[in-house]
Design an enzyme around this catalytic site. Structure first.
Site, PDB file in Angstrom:
ATOM      1  CE1 TYR A 143     -30.125  10.672 -43.696  1.00 29.67           C
ATOM      2  CE2 TYR A 143     -27.630  10.414 -41.843  1.00 29.67           C
ATOM      3  CZ  TYR A 143     -28.787  10.699 -43.447  1.00 29.67           C
ATOM      4  OH  TYR A 143     -28.398  11.578 -43.587  1.00 29.67           O
ATOM      5  CE  LYS A 194     -39.108  22.580 -44.049  1.00 36.97           C
ATOM      6  NZ  LYS A 194     -38.947  24.171 -43.759  1.00 36.97           N
ATOM      7  CG  ASP A 226     -36.051  26.495 -43.765  1.00 39.31           C
ATOM      8  OD1 ASP A 226     -36.517  26.441 -42.702  1.00 39.31           O
ATOM      9  OD2 ASP A 226     -37.219  26.633 -44.374  1.00 39.31           O
ATOM     10  CG  ASP A 250     -25.398  13.265 -42.561  1.00 35.38           C
ATOM     11  OD1 ASP A 250     -24.103  13.754 -42.114  1.00 35.38           O
ATOM     12  OD2 ASP A 250     -25.425  12.608 -43.523  1.00 35.38           O
ATOM     13  CG  ASP A 254     -20.708  17.524 -42.980  1.00 37.90           C
ATOM     14  OD1 ASP A 254     -20.204  16.816 -42.029  1.00 37.90           O
ATOM     15  OD2 ASP A 254     -20.697  17.221 -44.314  1.00 37.90           O
TER      16      ASP A 254
END
Ligand code: NAD
Length: 362
Positions: A143, A194, A226, A250, A254
């Protein structure tokens, strides 16, 4: 002796002002009960600030936040501002607030309350007892990494670029928050990355492994993002504390949030190395129900409880608020988002009144 705290209130947009009003009333009652004095200073942020001042995070708002003991934020954004250029969007104000206060750690609990097990979209046996805390890095990663932008290539075709980058010190400081948070919970930390594809994740994994030697009481595991997304839905009870980067956090926070069934119940805390933290619900400004007295104020109220616990060091006050939330749910009170058969449907204001009553009887 009365403890005095200066709290900056950022009510923002949509349902923000409605849920903030409930949290402020709750804090006033708690203050009177436990001899705490709150000086509330209101400031503009998000769409409200764009309309009044032409920018989502005016300098005076950031200054007020810096000069307070803690910041209580409701929610920002809405359809009206969705088409503005990126630097004028409400979300840009949020990124500016995080950067301006050096908030590099975001703590998001996802705990299934026994009264709301059936609100989850997953089966009772999968979610019952889930109590996860996601520690997300907040001021680095993709970001913020440079270069970023949309550039023209030699052929004239446009190319969008973002850069996922972390330095060792950025990883270490969020890693420490992860280990220390795990120590206050179940001593289990799962670091999500990852590393099979991304070099930045390989460095992340190397640093987490090195840090683990300083926290021998914490059991560290690693998981690819994943797989973590899949495991959160398959067997969420395996997780205690998760630590991960900005983008992965992020998304995963959620997903973890939805295990609980309602986004209207979830608080969060964003903390820096020193200075005021920002406490806010996980949900957005819910423009679809704004101004209709339908919003669930409990995530905002639980955010105020997190503020008392993490920034103001008033765990007894936080406990009382959490107990009051339990009481109103035990009494069968529900807002629309968590409504089920045989419960009592309340609006935002009435839920606030029920909470105040519960606080008086705690
Ligand atoms: P949202 O969280 O605002 O709403 C998603 C759904 O959940 C809606 O149906 C809404 O009615 C419901 N909901 C959310 N909070 C609720 C509550 N307290 N009580 C009852 N129902 C609730 O997400 P969205 O619709 O994707 O975004 C709406 C706006 O909020 C957008 O402008 C977005 O940019 C902004 N947003 C802000 C934040 C923030 O302030 N931190 C976070 C996410 C989204």
């Amino acid at each position: 002796m009365t403890q005095h705290y200066r709290i900056t209130l950022l009510s923002g947009d949509g349902i923000g002002p409605e849920i903030m009003a409930v949290a402020v009333e709750v804090l006033k009652v708690i203050g009177a009960q436990l001899d705490l004095s709150f000086e509330f200073q209101e400031a503009l942020m998000g769409g409200a600030a764009i309309d009044a001042k032409g920018e989502p995070l005016p300098a005076e708002t950031l200054d007020l936040c810096k000069n307070s003991d803690a910041v209580l934020l409701a929610a920002i954004g809405g359809y009206k501002w969705d088409t503005l250029p990126r630097h004028l969007r409400p979300e840009t104000g949020l990124l500016g607030l995080r950067a301006g206060l050096g908030l590099f750690a975001n703590l998001r609990p996802a705990k299934i309350l026994p009264q709301l097990v059936d609100a989850s979209s997953l089966k009772r046996e999968i979610v019952e007892g889930v109590d996860i805390l996601v520690v997300r890095e907040l001021t680095g990663g993709v970001y913020f990494g440079q270069p970023k932008g949309i550039f023209a290539t030699e052929t004239g075709e446009k190319r969008g670029v973002n850069t996922m980058a972390y330095t060792e010190s950025e990883i270490d400081r969020i890693g420490r928050v992860g280990f220390e948070t795990a120590q206050k919970r179940g001593n289990k930390l799962c670091s999500v990355d990852k590393a099979n594809v991304l070099e930045v994740s390989q460095l992340w994994r190397d640093r987490m492994t090195a840090l683990a030697t300083e926290y021998p009481d914490v059991e560290l595991s690693h998981m690819y993002v994943d797989n973590a997304a899949m495991q959160l839905l398959r067997y969420p009870k395996q997780f205690d504390t998760i630590v991960t980067s900005n983008l992965f956090g992020d998304i995963l926070s959620d997903a973890a949030a939805m295990l609980t069934g309602s986004i209207g119940m979830l608080p969060s805390a964003s903390l820096g190395a020193s200075g005021p933290g920002v406490f806010e619900p996980v949900h957005g400004s819910a423009p679809d129900i704004a101004g209709q007295d339908k919003a669930n104020p409990l995530a905002q109220v639980l955010s105020a409880a997190m503020m008392l616990r993490y920034s103001l060091n008033q765990p007894a006050a936080a406990d009382r608020i959490e107990q009051a939330v339990n009481t109103v749910l035990d009494q069968g009170n529900r807002t629309g988002d968590i409504m089920s058969n045989e419960m009592t449907l309340l609006g935002c204001k009435a839920m606030g009144e029920a909470l105040i009553q519960a606080l008086h009887s705690v």
